[in-house]
Scaffold this active site. Sequence first.
Site, mmCIF file in Angstrom:
data_model
loop_
_atom_site.group_PDB
_atom_site.id
_atom_site.type_symbol
_atom_site.label_atom_id
_atom_site.label_comp_id
_atom_site.label_asym_id
_atom_site.label_seq_id
_atom_site.Cartn_x
_atom_site.Cartn_y
_atom_site.Cartn_z
ATOM 1 N N HIS A 218 33.861 -17.522 -33.129
ATOM 2 C CA HIS A 218 32.639 -16.730 -33.092
ATOM 3 C C HIS A 218 31.814 -17.018 -34.344
ATOM 4 O O HIS A 218 32.250 -16.782 -35.452
ATOM 5 C CB HIS A 218 32.979 -15.237 -32.984
ATOM 6 N N LYS B 172 28.594 -14.370 -28.289
ATOM 7 C CA LYS B 172 29.107 -13.001 -28.410
ATOM 8 C C LYS B 172 29.171 -12.539 -29.865
ATOM 9 O O LYS B 172 28.905 -11.378 -30.158
ATOM 10 C CB LYS B 172 30.517 -12.911 -27.805
#
Length: 431
Positions: free
Chosen positions: A41, A16
């Site tokens: 992330h 993501k």
Amino acid sequence: MACVVIVGSQWGDEGKGKVVDLLTEDARGIVRFQGGNNAGHTLVVGEEKFIFHLIPSGILHQGKACYIGNGVVIDPQVLLQEMEKLDQRGMPVGSEKLRISDRAHVIMPYHQALDLAREKAKGKDAIGTTGRGIGPCYEDKAARVGVRMIDLLEPEVLKAKVEANTKEKNFWLTQYYKGEPLDAGHIYREYLEYGNILRDYVGDVPAELHEVLADGENILFEGAQGIHLDIDHGTYPYVTSSNPVSGSVSSGAGVGITRIDEVLGIVKAYTTRVGGGPFPTELEDDTGAWLRDKGQEFGSTTGRPRRCGWLDTVVVRRSVMLAGITGLCVTKLDVLTGLKKLKICTGYRTPEGDLIDTIPASLERLGACQPVYEEMAGWQEDITGARSLSDLPEACRVYLDHIAELCGCRLSIVSIGPGREQTIVLHNPFA
Ligand code: IMP
Ligand code: MG
């Protein structure tokens, strides 16, 4: 003006961060709405690799504001470390660039201590949490004894809450888990100091987001974890303690669901999972090890090796339904290059021999199901330089089309490497 939500359609780690970074180009505000520093992330910009646990991945862009919504649980120490690291790399994070909800709950030292003590006590039945105190923090929120960001700015309130909570948690930590007690005075002073440092960053995030929308600007909502780790919809109890589904931008950031235009579901071209819990297409063989190695499937938060397996379209199809996904973004397609045959799971076979395409709520039942596969041809060509679908080998395009068909959703983006430029955009959700 548009609102786009990015969600993970599997068990997290779908890639993501890179997609958020990419779509940030088109947004003025980037918002996290659930989870905490259990997320990790990773993005690669040029030669540099960045890993964020709490700060929205959009922080690397000029002229954008990042928001941490009330649905996020915040470890101020981790937040300050991330800000410090960005500062050291010449990207100072000012209070115009990072906004933190005054209603977001704070992860306290006793949350982390309880998370670790509980996991240890569970032994082989451990959930495999990230040990960051996420679950106990959400528990306190639901129990209405949690410490919120605003409390860090009000010494009397903070003191009373820390004293009462530490007293109760110490009872559990020492009497039940036979561990060490924590010192309330120490915690109070430390967290009061965090409040002093973060004071200017704390504000009314929903009101600020509505100003962005009123200005006709776009907002990107950055989901953490994945739909199948959702506390309501996931493989309970092997889940996280928040709701990664798209609908929680409403509860977790204060933007109503009627304002959402597109939901982009991130789908890794195969499946991974960290921690315990059912995983029907898991490969505990050489192919699984090969995927882990080639895809560098090691947790960016805990460094744990991720469990790897074939793509499960039962899982993704359900996410399309649960999160109202309007477009799919397939990531890490390049990792599959070199495999002669690919398998894609289309349904499950129950012990009675029935074919189902749903996920049973009973973990016993799910564990007894066998994945049903279709076999597909792989490809050997390097695809990392592809910039359009027509640059991809035929077998690769067939695989992508089949994913879209089986998941009942159109393909919007394909990612064929970690770099920003290694992306094929078929439909930009902000367009
Ligand atoms: P917790 O969120 O730390 O309570 O962990 C609960 C479960 O969610 C464990 O299986 C974790 O490995 C998993 N988990 C939490 N955050 C992430 C993530 O960002 N990616 C993948 N798995 C996660
Ligand atoms: Mg991750």
